[in-house]
Design an enzyme around this catalytic site. Structure first.
Site: not given
Ligand code: NI
Length: 179
Positions: A142-143, A51, A146, A99-100, A46
């Site tokens: 999670h997304e 991000q 953000h 997380c990226l 995701g």
């Molecule tokens: Ni993340």
């Protein structure tokens, strides 16, 4: 186009994202294509627009097994615009997240097992109620965090629940051999 992912410490990851106004479709479609491309290139399950440095309320769910998430369920990637959580189950579960934007760290995070989200699945015009459970519900939570400027490390119960990728690989290997 694959876009660079901003990392923890960048203030854009801590800013609330703005809702998308109706009628902005051309630039939003381009943003969504970039999010799909970037999630695929980085093996993300995701990704959220902040991000890639775009403070707008768009998330992409692109779940499928890969080297970072071997047990992820498969779904075709899709984008949700202006998602709002309508309901979350009181029943929770604790599981690993990464997380990226926080490379090399994993954490055990408690999330609701089931959620209902109101959102517009691009390219549809009207919002619909989406229901998810388990890993998919976790990715959504999670997304959507953000979009509020929140990161998974804010949600761990203890710093003891944070591990490096190297130690996470050891924990996973031990779990796989015992199950
Ligand atoms: Ni993340």
């Amino acid at each position: 186009m694959v876009r660079p992912i901003i990392q923890m410490g960048n203030p854009l990851l801590r800013a609330p994202a703005q809702p998308i106004e109706a009628g902005d479709d051309t630039s939003i479609n381009e943003l969504i294509t970039d999010l799909f491309d970037t999630a695929a290139a980085t093996k993300g399950v995701g990704i959220a627009a902040p991000q890639i440095g775009v403070s707008l309320q768009v998330i992409v769910i692109a779940s499928g097994p890969n080297a970072r998430y071997p047990d992820a369920p498969v779904c075709d990637p899709f984008a949700v615009i202006n998602p709002v959580i309508q309901w979350m189950s009181g029943e929770t579960e604790k599981d690993w997240e990464g997380c990226l934007s926080i490379p090399e760290i994993r954490g055990l995070v408690t999330r609701s097992k089931r959620i209902k989200v109101l959102g517009r699945i691009s390219p549809a015009k009207e919002p619909v109620i989406l229901e998810y459970e388990g890993f998919a519900a976790r990715i959504f939570q999670h997304e959507m965090d953000h979009l509020q400027g929140k990161l998974f490390i804010d949600r761990v119960e203890s710093t003891l629940d944070l591990v490096t990728e190297q130690e996470y690989a050891i924990i996973r290997a031990a779990k796989d051999s015992s199950s």
